[in-house]
Write a protein that holds these residues in place. Structure first.
Motif, PDB file in Angstrom:
ATOM      1  N   ALA A   1      51.376  28.127  45.263  1.00 49.44           N
ATOM      2  CA  ALA A   1      49.943  28.405  45.175  1.00 49.44           C
ATOM      3  C   ALA A   1      49.601  29.622  46.031  1.00 49.44           C
ATOM      4  O   ALA A   1      50.236  29.873  47.062  1.00 49.44           O
ATOM      5  CB  ALA A   1      49.151  27.191  45.637  1.00 49.44           C
ATOM      6  N   TYR A   2      48.614  30.382  45.596  1.00 48.91           N
ATOM      7  CA  TYR A   2      48.229  31.588  46.340  1.00 48.91           C
ATOM      8  C   TYR A   2      46.715  31.765  46.267  1.00 48.91           C
ATOM      9  O   TYR A   2      46.096  31.541  45.225  1.00 48.91           O
ATOM     10  CB  TYR A   2      48.895  32.839  45.774  1.00 48.91           C
ATOM     11  N   LYS A   3      46.150  32.221  47.378  1.00 52.16           N
ATOM     12  CA  LYS A   3      44.733  32.560  47.432  1.00 52.16           C
ATOM     13  C   LYS A   3      44.567  33.786  48.304  1.00 52.16           C
ATOM     14  O   LYS A   3      45.021  33.822  49.445  1.00 52.16           O
ATOM     15  CB  LYS A   3      43.916  31.397  47.987  1.00 52.16           C
ATOM     16  N   GLY A   4      43.933  34.810  47.753  1.00 53.15           N
ATOM     17  CA  GLY A   4      43.724  36.041  48.507  1.00 53.15           C
ATOM     18  C   GLY A   4      42.837  36.977  47.726  1.00 53.15           C
ATOM     19  O   GLY A   4      42.004  36.548  46.927  1.00 53.15           O
ATOM     20  N   ARG A   5      43.011  38.284  47.966  1.00 51.27           N
ATOM     21  CA  ARG A   5      42.178  39.285  47.304  1.00 51.27           C
ATOM     22  C   ARG A   5      43.006  40.527  47.012  1.00 51.27           C
ATOM     23  O   ARG A   5      43.898  40.890  47.776  1.00 51.27           O
ATOM     24  CB  ARG A   5      40.996  39.710  48.185  1.00 51.27           C
ATOM     25  N   LEU A   6      42.667  41.179  45.907  1.00 53.02           N
ATOM     26  CA  LEU A   6      43.144  42.522  45.644  1.00 53.02           C
ATOM     27  C   LEU A   6      42.033  43.481  46.051  1.00 53.02           C
ATOM     28  O   LEU A   6      40.917  43.411  45.519  1.00 53.02           O
ATOM     29  CB  LEU A   6      43.496  42.712  44.169  1.00 53.02           C
ATOM     30  N   LEU A   7      42.329  44.331  47.010  1.00 49.33           N
ATOM     31  CA  LEU A   7      41.384  45.327  47.489  1.00 49.33           C
ATOM     32  C   LEU A   7      41.729  46.664  46.843  1.00 49.33           C
ATOM     33  O   LEU A   7      42.835  47.172  47.030  1.00 49.33           O
ATOM     34  CB  LEU A   7      41.454  45.452  49.020  1.00 49.33           C
TER      35      LEU A   7
END
Length: 233
Positions: A221-227
């Motif tokens: 599982a992954y949670k983050g952001r592409l900036l």
């Protein structure tokens, strides 16, 4: 024996054939007999981080696998570690340069290129504090320092330290073309806002995209952001 243990894995990246990757066995590995890593400011605790596969690196590799190729575009990966995103881009025919300051990053990249039957790829020593006024640590004798400008700069999980002086943003500013994009996959670290302000001061606008992936048979599982930062026309 090189003083550290390794492992081999087949890494699945959506949209491209699996990559066979040699990495460090775990975070307990360390070998710096000549103090080369220490001279670059890399502590024993930080030493193995370059040689591990990280979730954000897999996310960035997936994005580069799906991205439309742009003719004539030069791509730079900063803080590349095992350079998974660079390997994916290189396999697709992109003009990509990987960079890191770890003394073993080039060696691991060369071996992973060989394991995947890929031609040589550009690698340059990239020390973020590099500027005309810095007293820089010595560059390993077999490596060239980073130069030139790039239309796309990419990185994954590189906002892990406070950087009040803007060293990373300044480094990026010295290596982006007049019109460029900067893609950073960030696992929601607390230094993101400060970095974005530093990029804005250099004329970059920001577009954020949430990244959320449920665990499956091949991915955690992954949670983050592409900036995505773009400089002004």
């Amino acid at each position: 024996m090189p003083g550290y243990l390794i492992k081999h894995e087949d890494i699945a990246v959506d949209g491209v054939p699996d990559l066979h990757i040699r990495s460090l066995l775990d975070r307990q590995q360390f070998s710096d007999p000549q103090g080369l890593a220490l001279s670059q400011g890399i502590s024993s605790a930080a030493w193995p981080l370059f040689g591990l596969l990280w979730p954000s690196g897999l996310q960035l590799a997936g994005r580069m696998a799906a991205r439309t190729m742009v003719a004539g575009e030069r791509i730079l990966e900063i803080g590349c570690g095992l350079a998974l995103a660079s390997l994916v881009s290189h396999r697709r025919g992109a003009d990509v340069t990987a960079s890191d300051c770890h003394p073993l990053a080039a060696e691991f990249l060369a071996e992973n290129l060989r394991l995947n039957q890929l031609p040589p790829m550009a690698y340059r020593h990239g020390q973020w504090s590099e500027s005309a006024t810095d007293l820089l640590p010595p560059v390993p004798q077999d490596q060239q320092t980073l130069s030139g400008r790039f239309e796309l700069v990419i990185g994954s999980d590189i906002l892990y330290e406070r950087d009040d002086g803007g060293l990373l943003a300044g480094f990026i500013g010295r290596h982006v073309a007049q019109r460029a994009e900067v893609w950073i996959v960030d696992p929601n670290r607390g230094n993101r806002a400060k970095f974005s302000k530093q990029m804005a001061a250099m004329g970059f606008s920001l577009q954020e995209e949430p990244l959320q992936q449920a665990a499956d048979a091949t991915h955690a599982a992954y949670k983050g952001r592409l900036l995505v930062y773009r400089n002004a026309d």
